[in-house]
Write a protein that holds these residues in place. Sequence first.
Motif, PDB file in Angstrom:
ATOM      1  N   LEU A 461       0.839  -1.194   0.000  1.00 51.21           N
ATOM      2  CA  LEU A 461       0.000   0.000   0.000  1.00 51.21           C
ATOM      3  C   LEU A 461       0.878   1.250   0.000  1.00 51.21           C
ATOM      4  O   LEU A 461       1.747   1.414   0.860  1.00 51.21           O
ATOM      5  N   SER A 462       0.621   2.134  -0.961  1.00 50.56           N
ATOM      6  CA  SER A 462       1.255   3.453  -0.983  1.00 50.56           C
ATOM      7  C   SER A 462       0.192   4.491  -0.633  1.00 50.56           C
ATOM      8  O   SER A 462      -0.892   4.499  -1.236  1.00 50.56           O
ATOM      9  N   PHE A 463       0.493   5.337   0.317  1.00 52.87           N
ATOM     10  CA  PHE A 463      -0.453   6.365   0.765  1.00 52.87           C
ATOM     11  C   PHE A 463       0.210   7.723   0.590  1.00 52.87           C
ATOM     12  O   PHE A 463       1.190   8.035   1.272  1.00 52.87           O
ATOM     13  N   ILE A 464      -0.327   8.523  -0.339  1.00 53.95           N
ATOM     14  CA  ILE A 464       0.248   9.829  -0.656  1.00 53.95           C
ATOM     15  C   ILE A 464      -0.762  10.905  -0.265  1.00 53.95           C
ATOM     16  O   ILE A 464      -1.838  11.014  -0.871  1.00 53.95           O
ATOM     17  N   GLU A 465      -0.417  11.684   0.751  1.00 58.69           N
ATOM     18  CA  GLU A 465      -1.290  12.784   1.154  1.00 58.69           C
ATOM     19  C   GLU A 465      -0.867  14.051   0.421  1.00 58.69           C
ATOM     20  O   GLU A 465       0.259  14.533   0.585  1.00 58.69           O
ATOM     21  N   CYS A 466      -1.788  14.589  -0.386  1.00 64.96           N
ATOM     22  CA  CYS A 466      -1.537  15.831  -1.114  1.00 64.96           C
ATOM     23  C   CYS A 466      -2.185  16.978  -0.345  1.00 64.96           C
ATOM     24  O   CYS A 466      -3.414  17.104  -0.322  1.00 64.96           O
ATOM     25  N   LYS A 467      -1.378  17.805   0.298  1.00 65.19           N
ATOM     26  CA  LYS A 467      -1.909  18.919   1.081  1.00 65.19           C
ATOM     27  C   LYS A 467      -2.052  20.136   0.180  1.00 65.19           C
ATOM     28  O   LYS A 467      -1.078  20.672  -0.341  1.00 65.19           O
ATOM     29  N   VAL A 468      -3.297  20.563  -0.023  1.00 62.90           N
ATOM     30  CA  VAL A 468      -3.586  21.734  -0.846  1.00 62.90           C
ATOM     31  C   VAL A 468      -4.386  22.733  -0.012  1.00 62.90           C
ATOM     32  O   VAL A 468      -4.965  22.373   1.026  1.00 62.90           O
ATOM     33  N   PRO A 469      -4.436  24.005  -0.432  1.00 67.91           N
ATOM     34  CA  PRO A 469      -5.171  25.004   0.350  1.00 67.91           C
ATOM     35  C   PRO A 469      -6.645  24.644   0.524  1.00 67.91           C
ATOM     36  O   PRO A 469      -7.236  23.939  -0.295  1.00 67.91           O
ATOM     37  N   ARG A 470      -7.241  25.150   1.581  1.00 73.34           N
ATOM     38  CA  ARG A 470      -8.615  24.850   1.934  1.00 73.34           C
ATOM     39  C   ARG A 470      -9.592  25.194   0.814  1.00 73.34           C
ATOM     40  O   ARG A 470     -10.552  24.463   0.564  1.00 73.34           O
ATOM     41  N   ASP A 471      -9.387  26.299   0.124  1.00 75.25           N
ATOM     42  CA  ASP A 471     -10.317  26.739  -0.916  1.00 75.25           C
ATOM     43  C   ASP A 471      -9.937  26.230  -2.305  1.00 75.25           C
ATOM     44  O   ASP A 471     -10.514  26.646  -3.301  1.00 75.25           O
ATOM     45  N   GLU A 472      -8.966  25.327  -2.372  1.00 77.96           N
ATOM     46  CA  GLU A 472      -8.523  24.795  -3.670  1.00 77.96           C
ATOM     47  C   GLU A 472      -9.487  23.719  -4.159  1.00 77.96           C
ATOM     48  O   GLU A 472      -9.762  22.737  -3.475  1.00 77.96           O
ATOM     49  N   CYS A 473     -10.037  23.928  -5.350  1.00 77.44           N
ATOM     50  CA  CYS A 473     -10.891  22.916  -5.978  1.00 77.44           C
ATOM     51  C   CYS A 473     -10.868  23.146  -7.476  1.00 77.44           C
ATOM     52  O   CYS A 473     -10.387  24.173  -7.957  1.00 77.44           O
TER      53      CYS A 473
END
Length: 490
Positions: A461-473
């Motif tokens: 299992l590879s788990f990649i957390e992509c942290k982006v700004p709260r209002d990013e969509c």
Amino acid sequence: LLSFRVGGLSAINSVAGAYSNDLPLICISGGPNIHDVFERRILHHTIGERDVSQQVDCFRPVVEGTFVIRQPFEAVEMIDKAIVTAFASKKPVYLEIPCNLSTETVFVPKCSNAVPKERRISSDAIVLHRCIKDILVGISRATRPIIVIGSKTKTDDIDHLRSFVKSLGCAVAILPDAKGSISEQDPQFIGCYWGSISSPHVAEITDSSDLVIMIGPLLNDYTTVGWNAVLPEEKVLSICPHHVQFGETYYAGLEMRDILKSLASQRIDSNDSSLQLFNRYRNSATNLNEICDNNSPMSMLSIRDILEGALTPTTTLLAETGDSWFLANSLRLPQGCRFHMQMQYGSIGWSVGATLGVSAYEGRHRQIISLIGDGSFQTCAQEISTIIRNNFKATIILLNNDGYSIERQIHDGPYNEIQMWNYTEFVLSIANGNRNVFVVKVTTNGELVDALHQSSLFEGLSFIECKVPRDECTENLLEWGSKVAEANSR
């Protein structure tokens, strides 16, 4: 396999999702001792009533058939009927076996009927002939026809569909819930038709066409952007699983398989006017892909471009309910790449369990990548424990923008706020020292590129957390959310 009542009622949500996606599923539940049933005793794991039929009553709306065994001599017939029904209808069924009968020996006839793999219902020959004739007339009169494929198009019908598409020669689009149903490398494929958030130029081509041939459409408020992408009835030919509608004319008693098979065998004059028009737009367009500077913070655009570069013919991509839908639908899939989503039922957290199932089935032979939002992940995160325990190979890309982005765009409120987790530490705590886990948190484009490369080589299992700004969509979520919000509040 379900335990009675507490297990069964907990599983209904998943079974309903399978029903919406036309997936054959056999739910086998344990049942109470038949002596307790006949004596109407109050049992544990119930709501304290003497009636033990509550569970089967709850299952009835989301399965094709319910089969409750009460005597050993019923077992063979009921089990066979349950299996046949699931295969024939491509829907879930419910089978209940009392706990004190599960080890009983039963006689199985040697000459039992074989289980059919599909339902062979024949179309009405007269209606079929008339319908095909009218369709061919409509095609011959059309100036700029286009084909739009929906999620109700079955895998068994794809070969006939390809033949029909090739002979007509026009542009081919997909509805958003049908992504992955046909090759996106086909020269006639132009993208996704999704109203105002369609792939570039697809809405203009489709809306201006004088004949839109929809094959297997399932039109709901999500696929029509809050009912804003409903085409005029007079120019739509809808070929559905069990009927055809052409303008105001409705043809009943027809099977999609027979319609496509018949159309594939016809001599049809090629009409590529819609494809030519699309190619003129496409060739004059500038490249809108964002330049991915390795040191820049990630955005949804850069994640899209990086992920698209990581897809291969042996990739299976899953997209969770939410902005992952819109991100995934903007990707151009290579030939052979598979895609799964649950747009009709849209149960958040679906993709975590789906990743478990897909990785168990094909993880050793294909690259499994799942796009999951942080809010959805929190609802079903425990499923990764089974992935780790069985050493299944999969890559989960967690899009962490602090909450339910899709719900914020539809109807914002404090209920869309969630507790921020330390996601990487959470996964490591479940692994509990298991070395078959690759966990990383990324914030820049370069870090995501490196993480995807490492995950492609990792056996586990590879788990990649992509942290982006709260209002990013994605931009499409903004447009879609406002339209669906309007439809909900009308």
